[in-house]
Design an enzyme around this catalytic site. Sequence first.
Site, PDB file in Angstrom:
ATOM      1  N   GLU A   1      -3.407 -16.543 -17.888  1.00  0.00           N
ATOM      2  CA  GLU A   1      -3.520 -16.204 -16.470  1.00  0.00           C
ATOM      3  C   GLU A   1      -2.664 -14.986 -16.154  1.00  0.00           C
ATOM      4  O   GLU A   1      -1.716 -14.670 -16.876  1.00  0.00           O
ATOM      5  CB  GLU A   1      -3.036 -17.427 -15.672  1.00  0.00           C
TER       6      GLU A   1
ATOM      7  N   ASN B   1     -11.337 -22.888  -9.328  1.00  0.00           N
ATOM      8  CA  ASN B   1     -10.275 -23.572 -10.059  1.00  0.00           C
ATOM      9  C   ASN B   1      -9.490 -24.446  -9.079  1.00  0.00           C
ATOM     10  O   ASN B   1      -9.150 -23.991  -7.984  1.00  0.00           O
ATOM     11  CB  ASN B   1      -9.313 -22.547 -10.676  1.00  0.00           C
ATOM     12  N   GLU B   2      -9.212 -25.665  -9.469  1.00  0.00           N
ATOM     13  CA  GLU B   2      -8.422 -26.585  -8.635  1.00  0.00           C
ATOM     14  C   GLU B   2      -8.795 -26.431  -7.159  1.00  0.00           C
ATOM     15  O   GLU B   2      -7.948 -26.167  -6.294  1.00  0.00           O
ATOM     16  CB  GLU B   2      -6.913 -26.365  -8.864  1.00  0.00           C
TER      17      GLU B   2
ATOM     18  N   TYR C   1      -1.218 -32.191 -16.915  1.00  0.00           N
ATOM     19  CA  TYR C   1       0.016 -31.673 -17.511  1.00  0.00           C
ATOM     20  C   TYR C   1       0.973 -32.825 -17.792  1.00  0.00           C
ATOM     21  O   TYR C   1       1.062 -33.774 -17.007  1.00  0.00           O
ATOM     22  CB  TYR C   1       0.686 -30.692 -16.550  1.00  0.00           C
TER      23      TYR C   1
ATOM     24  N   GLU D   1      -6.984 -27.163 -18.590  1.00  0.00           N
ATOM     25  CA  GLU D   1      -5.539 -26.928 -18.493  1.00  0.00           C
ATOM     26  C   GLU D   1      -4.829 -28.183 -18.970  1.00  0.00           C
ATOM     27  O   GLU D   1      -5.025 -29.270 -18.409  1.00  0.00           O
ATOM     28  CB  GLU D   1      -5.117 -26.601 -17.048  1.00  0.00           C
TER      29      GLU D   1
ATOM     30  N   GLN E   1      -0.224 -21.972 -21.608  1.00  0.00           N
ATOM     31  CA  GLN E   1      -1.007 -20.793 -21.461  1.00  0.00           C
ATOM     32  C   GLN E   1      -0.787 -19.731 -22.541  1.00  0.00           C
ATOM     33  O   GLN E   1      -0.466 -18.584 -22.223  1.00  0.00           O
ATOM     34  CB  GLN E   1      -0.706 -20.121 -20.128  1.00  0.00           C
TER      35      GLN E   1
HETATM   36  O1  AHR Z   1      -1.036 -23.217 -15.369  1.00  0.00           O
HETATM   37  C1  AHR Z   1      -0.341 -23.016 -14.188  1.00  0.00           C
HETATM   38  C2  AHR Z   1      -1.135 -23.461 -12.966  1.00  0.00           C
HETATM   39  O2  AHR Z   1      -1.313 -24.843 -13.012  1.00  0.00           O
HETATM   40  C3  AHR Z   1      -2.537 -22.942 -12.844  1.00  0.00           C
HETATM   41  O3  AHR Z   1      -2.583 -21.682 -12.274  1.00  0.00           O
HETATM   42  C4  AHR Z   1      -3.185 -23.934 -11.943  1.00  0.00           C
HETATM   43  O4  AHR Z   1      -4.566 -24.045 -12.137  1.00  0.00           O
HETATM   44  C5  AHR Z   1      -2.435 -25.219 -12.253  1.00  0.00           C
HETATM   45  O5  AHR Z   1      -2.010 -25.846 -11.103  1.00  0.00           O
END
Ligand code: AHR
Length: 513
Positions: free
Chosen positions: A46, A193-194, A261, A317, A366
């Site tokens: 990103e 995205n999101e 995550y 992600e 990332q």
């Molecule tokens: O990876 C960091 C961020 O985490 C990304 O930009 C977003 O999609 C997620 O919340």
Amino acid sequence: MKKTLILCLVTSLSFMASAQSANRLLINAVDAKTTISRHIYGQFSEHLGHCIYDGYWVSDTSTLPRKDRIRLDVVEALKKIKIPNLRWPGGCFADEYHWRDGIGPRENRPKMVNTTWGNVTEDNSFGTHEFLELCELLGTEPYIAGNVGSGTVEEMSKWVEYLNFDGISPVTAMRKQNNHPAPWKVQYWGVGNESWGCGGNMSADFYADQYKRYATFCKNYPGAPLRKIAAGASDFNYDWTETLMKKVPLNMMWGISLHYYTLPGNWREKGSATDFDEQAYFTTMKKCLRMDEIVSKHATIMDKYDPEKKVALVVDEWGIWTDVEPGTNPAFLFQQNSLRDALIAGSTLNIFNNHADRVRMANLAQTVNVLQSLILTRGNQMLLTPTYYVFDLFKVHQDAKLLNIDFTSPTYALGDEKISAVNISASQDSTGAVHISFVNLDAKKDITFRTSLNDIPWKSVSGRIITSKKFTDINTFDQPFIVKDQDFKGARKEGDELVVTLPKLSVVVLELK
Ligand code: AHR
């Protein structure tokens, strides 16, 4: 003579003891129909911190070997692990990105503010052409996330036309003027995205309608069919997946995404990347292993609407998210990477492999200098993280047939809590070679497995291992090879069986031929 007898007795007693204490693992090729898509091994980069700028893309006065401003040492390292796809330009940044700002002569490109990641200046020097050049150098497929949150349908539609149409139109004329006569034929296309959060704070219902609207105008040009991916849920938001599956016709989407995550702590205090004790290690691994439950539950919802599993679950992600390294910009999400990260990567990839019937794409967050990176850079220096070595070992699973495995993991207990100590996946490649990846999370115990491979003939075993003394061990610019892969000697053939002893805190990948 007497001495030899005693030695034989001791050897057979210890053999019997090890046979008894060994855990059983069954691997068989019967009904092995599912292919582990190579796209599970995808990456995500990103416009965030030093991922693109000062990560891949350096100054035009840099003395590093480079193509244009793309640094080639990073490219070479990533090529070695065969990254199958690269997601860009975000993340949250995708929903504030306007592609027209990033094409044409660089000196004319507008400078804007990256409001998501620290209000830094985005000079747009890295745009569509540069990203696709990077993908070509890497030999990887682009996966572009379009802007739904602050962009229009027309803007997204024209971006697809600019990228994929091989005919006459105002935007293809612009592409030609910008020195790229042929279309790139980008395949993987994210629609936002999101969208439940930074991508527009929408409800699932509203997004499902928006998805249909945007996706309708992202056309399949001749020879360039799109694989459209809907912005999916975060971790436990099962309603989001249910709503999309209910409202969007299956033939309108190739995939639905999912983000999860692993946070050692919580969103406010995530926890250190390098300074943690066994309790924090244990908690983190417990959270990492929840990926299995999360993927299973989203997949079960998808099965209800799509029993033939046409739509892919795209975990675009994932990774560990810790506090930033002390003294660095909190908005840049720069974190170190320890042996714990390698164990997370190995465990998550095992989970994805074992769900390959539904998970057909995934992207680690990332790649360079942000979150769970494969590579860290500092000026002209570059180091490979423990996570990098896991992707290197696991690449043997790409596009191989998933094998059925049956075993009960011993437990790793701390205080009153328990988790599975070992996770495993296995595959057979097109040459017939079998690869088995093991992760032993136990911080104190080596663990032995005794394995029968039903109906798979094999003669020899070799292996590689990633381990280190402590789960906190890291690679630094001064000592870059503390955690890396090495030859593994802990596996042997006994009759028709494989016996393997996994050291504590290790990732092991075996090859049986
Ligand atoms: O990876 C960091 C961020 O985490 C990304 O930009 C977003 O999609 C997620 O919340």
